[in-house]
Design an enzyme around this catalytic site. Structure first.
Site, PDB file in Angstrom:
ATOM      1  N   HIS A 181      -3.784 -12.407   0.208  1.00 56.93           N
ATOM      2  CA  HIS A 181      -4.642 -12.217   1.386  1.00 56.93           C
ATOM      3  C   HIS A 181      -6.025 -11.659   1.063  1.00 56.93           C
ATOM      4  O   HIS A 181      -6.894 -11.616   1.925  1.00 56.93           O
ATOM      5  CB  HIS A 181      -3.944 -11.373   2.473  1.00 56.93           C
ATOM      6  CG  HIS A 181      -3.770  -9.924   2.131  1.00 56.93           C
ATOM      7  ND1 HIS A 181      -2.784  -9.471   1.281  1.00 56.93           N
ATOM      8  CD2 HIS A 181      -4.448  -8.808   2.529  1.00 56.93           C
ATOM      9  CE1 HIS A 181      -2.862  -8.152   1.178  1.00 56.93           C
ATOM     10  NE2 HIS A 181      -3.864  -7.728   1.931  1.00 56.93           N
ATOM     11  N   LYS A 220       0.822  -1.229   0.000  1.00 55.72           N
ATOM     12  CA  LYS A 220       0.000   0.000   0.000  1.00 55.72           C
ATOM     13  C   LYS A 220       0.847   1.266   0.000  1.00 55.72           C
ATOM     14  O   LYS A 220       0.317   2.358  -0.182  1.00 55.72           O
ATOM     15  CB  LYS A 220      -0.940  -0.006   1.213  1.00 55.72           C
ATOM     16  CG  LYS A 220      -2.160  -0.889   0.981  1.00 55.72           C
ATOM     17  CD  LYS A 220      -3.173  -0.737   2.068  1.00 55.72           C
ATOM     18  CE  LYS A 220      -4.411  -1.572   1.792  1.00 55.72           C
ATOM     19  NZ  LYS A 220      -5.292  -1.623   2.975  1.00 55.72           N
ATOM     20  N   HIS A 247      -2.102  -3.330  -4.697  1.00 58.18           N
ATOM     21  CA  HIS A 247      -1.228  -3.396  -3.510  1.00 58.18           C
ATOM     22  C   HIS A 247      -0.765  -4.829  -3.229  1.00 58.18           C
ATOM     23  O   HIS A 247       0.299  -5.044  -2.664  1.00 58.18           O
ATOM     24  CB  HIS A 247      -1.883  -2.750  -2.272  1.00 58.18           C
ATOM     25  CG  HIS A 247      -2.825  -3.629  -1.503  1.00 58.18           C
ATOM     26  ND1 HIS A 247      -4.142  -3.799  -1.828  1.00 58.18           N
ATOM     27  CD2 HIS A 247      -2.631  -4.394  -0.394  1.00 58.18           C
ATOM     28  CE1 HIS A 247      -4.718  -4.604  -0.954  1.00 58.18           C
ATOM     29  NE2 HIS A 247      -3.821  -4.989  -0.067  1.00 58.18           N
TER      30      HIS A 247
HETATM   31 FE   LIG Z   1      -4.733  -5.757   1.891  1.00 51.23          FE
END
Ligand SMILES: [Fe+2]
Ligand SMILES: [Fe+2]
Length: 329
Positions: free
Chosen positions: A230, A181, A206
């Site tokens: 994730h 990020k 990201h």
């Molecule tokens: Fe994330």
């Protein structure tokens, strides 16, 4: 032999003495001759006896010499064997010594490698904390979010029966899930309205950026998988790759539950904190769709045992301690 001849000569001299024969014999001359003959016979017998004894003795002597030689030979052989055995023993001792030295050398090398890899690990972890500092400042999340995610991830991994080193690896790797990020523009990251498709595709980036940032070192292998996966979902509807089920690494499947649960139950600039029950309900509802149902079951069990609550309050306490510590300085 010459003694024998002397005696014979002597007897003959006595025997054939014509001049003395003419002389009337002294009384007892016969007896003397007889005695003399007898003496000569006895001397002969004694002589031959002595000869036999000498021969016997020579034989015994010879035999004994033979035995002694045999004995000496054996002794020589034994001495030789003893010398050989000593040499073998010395060789063996030498081999053992060098083997021991080699082993010690190896142990020293191993110890050095352990120190080096520990050093590397510490350096890696230090690098992570710098990266994270930058990422959390930008993301406006907090360090406590990452600490809780790490502890939840470790608790889940432990509950799944993973070995201790993997539990630790999953833990430290989980804190880097959003490291990508750093590249996301602030106005999108901190936007409080619903994102447009374009904005959302920037957000998705990201995961890819995070994986790239974590390079190629083995130390970050799990962290790379977590960064990339994730936001994937068990049903395949996640991003960035749309992986499903066990195509998603175990570490990432665990992290996604811990991350979402903590995001829901924490206060963020754009929302209030949900209660733990509400957060757990949302996780349970996502089992088999967003999340791996088996891991969800383990997570719910941990909540039932009070583990999640304990972790949350321990992290809050350590945060308070840090703050009071820094204000005292
Ligand atoms: Fe994330
Ligand atoms: Fe997160």
């Amino acid at each position: 032999m010459s003694g024998d001849d002397d005696i014979k000569d002597m007897v003959e001299t006595v025997d054939v003495s014509p001049r003395e024969a003419e002389i009337p014999e002294a009384p007892g001359a016969d007896v003397f001759r007889q005695l003399l003959h007898q003496a000569v016979r006895v001397a002969d017998m004694a002589n031959s006896q002595a000869m036999r004894m000498a021969l016997d003795f020579a034989k015994v002597y010879e035999r004994e010499q033979g035995v002694r030689k045999e004995f000496e030979n054996q002794l020589k052989q034994m001495t030789l064997m003893e010398k050989q055995a000593t040499r073998y023993a010395e060789d063996l001792a030498g081999m053992l010594r060098s083997e021991r030295e080699r082993r010690q050398e190896l142990e020293r090398a191993l110890a050095q490698e352990r120190i080096a890899s520990e050093e590397l690990r510490r350096t890696g972890l230090q690098g992570i904390s710098h990266l994270l500092l930058a990422a959390t400042i930008k993301d406006r999340t907090t360090g406590t979010h990452l600490q809780r995610v790490r502890r939840y991830v470790e608790a889940i991994a432990q509950r799944l029966g993973l070995p201790e080193d993997l539990v630790e690896e999953f833990g430290y790797s989980s804190v880097m899930h959003d490291v990508g990020k750093i590249h996301t523009p602030d106005h999108i990251l901190q936007s409080e309205h619903v994102l447009s498709d374009d904005e959302f595709s920037v957000i998705k980036q990201h995961c890819i950026d995070g994986e790239k940032m974590l390079g190629t070192a083995r130390f970050f292998e799990t962290a790379r998988a977590i960064a990339r996966e994730h936001h994937e979902r068990w049903d395949g509807k996640g991003y960035p790759d749309g992986k499903k089920g066990e195509e998603i690494s175990l570490a990432a499947r665990i992290v996604s539950i811990a991350d979402v649960f903590d995001a829901l139950t924490s206060k963020r600039p754009y929302k209030e904190a949900w209660s733990a029950e509400a957060g757990l309900k949302a996780i349970e509802a996502g089992a088999g769709e967003r999340f791996d149902p088996e891991i969800v079951a383990g997570f719910i069990a941990l909540a039932g045992e009070g583990v999640l609550e304990r972790i949350s309050s321990e992290v809050a306490a350590s945060e308070d301690e840090d703050h009071s510590g820094s204000s005292a300085k």
